[in-house]
Design an enzyme around this catalytic site. Sequence first.
Site, PDB file in Angstrom:
ATOM      1  N   HIS A   1      -3.160   9.116   1.159  1.00 63.42           N
ATOM      2  CA  HIS A   1      -3.118   7.916   0.322  1.00 63.42           C
ATOM      3  C   HIS A   1      -4.480   7.661  -0.297  1.00 63.42           C
ATOM      4  O   HIS A   1      -5.474   8.313   0.046  1.00 63.42           O
ATOM      5  CB  HIS A   1      -2.618   6.700   1.112  1.00 63.42           C
ATOM      6  CG  HIS A   1      -3.276   6.487   2.451  1.00 63.42           C
ATOM      7  ND1 HIS A   1      -3.981   5.357   2.767  1.00 63.42           N
ATOM      8  CD2 HIS A   1      -3.323   7.264   3.563  1.00 63.42           C
ATOM      9  CE1 HIS A   1      -4.434   5.436   4.004  1.00 63.42           C
ATOM     10  NE2 HIS A   1      -4.056   6.583   4.512  1.00 63.42           N
TER      11      HIS A   1
ATOM     12  N   HIS B   1       0.863  -1.182   0.000  1.00 63.09           N
ATOM     13  CA  HIS B   1       0.000   0.000   0.000  1.00 63.09           C
ATOM     14  C   HIS B   1       0.900   1.233   0.000  1.00 63.09           C
ATOM     15  O   HIS B   1       1.869   1.304   0.752  1.00 63.09           O
ATOM     16  CB  HIS B   1      -0.910  -0.003   1.222  1.00 63.09           C
ATOM     17  CG  HIS B   1      -1.921   1.107   1.207  1.00 63.09           C
ATOM     18  ND1 HIS B   1      -2.770   1.322   0.132  1.00 63.09           N
ATOM     19  CD2 HIS B   1      -2.203   2.082   2.116  1.00 63.09           C
ATOM     20  CE1 HIS B   1      -3.541   2.368   0.391  1.00 63.09           C
ATOM     21  NE2 HIS B   1      -3.211   2.847   1.579  1.00 63.09           N
TER      22      HIS B   1
ATOM     23  N   CYS C   1      -3.309   2.797  -5.614  1.00 64.40           N
ATOM     24  CA  CYS C   1      -2.616   3.668  -4.654  1.00 64.40           C
ATOM     25  C   CYS C   1      -1.193   4.004  -5.110  1.00 64.40           C
ATOM     26  O   CYS C   1      -0.692   5.102  -4.838  1.00 64.40           O
ATOM     27  CB  CYS C   1      -2.594   3.018  -3.270  1.00 64.40           C
ATOM     28  SG  CYS C   1      -1.825   1.373  -3.210  1.00 64.40           S
TER      29      CYS C   1
END
Length: 265
Positions: free
Chosen positions: A44, A32, A156
Site C-alpha cells: 500500500h 485506506h 492510496c
Amino acid sequence: MRKRVVFNKIKEGELQTGDHIYTWRFGYIYAHHGIFVSCDIVIHFNPAAGQEVETRTSLDGVIFSSSTSRRSESQCQKYGDRPRNAGVISTCLECFLSGGKLYRFQYGVSKGVFYAQVRGTCTLAPTDSSEVVLHRAETLLANNSFGNYKLFKNNCEDFAIHCKTGYNLHFGTGGSGASGQVAVLSAAAKAPVISTLNSAWASYILLSAASVFGAPALLPIGITLAGFQVLYGGMSYCIYRYLSDVGVREDLKKIPAEELVDASV
C-alpha cells in the site's frame, strides 16, 4: 447482510491474490487502500511526515495519525525489518487494517451497483489479471516509485486503482486523482453551487408569482421548487461522480509500472 453488500465487507478467508482491499477509518471519514499479495502481505501507499495530504486542515492530522508511517518499524511483528514505513510499502494484513474491518473494492460493476455503493468502494472499470496486478504492485514497491502522497492528486486509492487497471491520471497530466473518495468530495462541493444558482432562479419566480397571485398562494409553489432543488442537486452529484469514475474518463491512459520507475529516477 445489507451492510455487507453495500460496503463490500469480507472475511480474511475470502481474500484472493491481487485483491484491492480497503479499511474504513475514523467513523467512515476516509478509507485506506492497498493490494493483497498473499501470505498475509499487503502492498500500500503511505504518506510521509511533511507531505501528508496538503489540505492545510485538521484532515492532515486525521489521515497521518492512522498511517503506518508514524509508527516504529518494529510494530509490525511479522515484517518489522522492512526498510521503510512511508511511500510504497508492504506490511502484514493486521498492520494494514490497524484494528479496522476488511473490505474488497469492486471492479466492473454495473451503473446500478455503482450508484448504490458508497463512494470509493467500486468502479465501472474492469480489472486486469492478478499476475499483472501483482507485477505493478511489486515493481512499484521494489523502487518506491509512486511519487509523493497527495490527497487530491496521488493517494492510496489511486495507487491501488493503478495496480488493478494500469490507469494513472496523475502521471504526466497534472490533473486530479482518479480515486472515488476525491471524486465524491468534488461532486459534493459542486452540488451546493448548482443549488445556489437554482435558488436564485427560484427566488425570481416566487417574486414574480407574488405580484400576480399574492403571498398565500406561494406555499405550494415554494414547496415544489424546494423539492426540485434537492432533486436537481442530487442528480448533479450523481452525474459528476459517474463522469469522474476511472471506467468512464477518456483522459486516462495506461502507464506501465516501469515508466513510473524511470520517471522517479
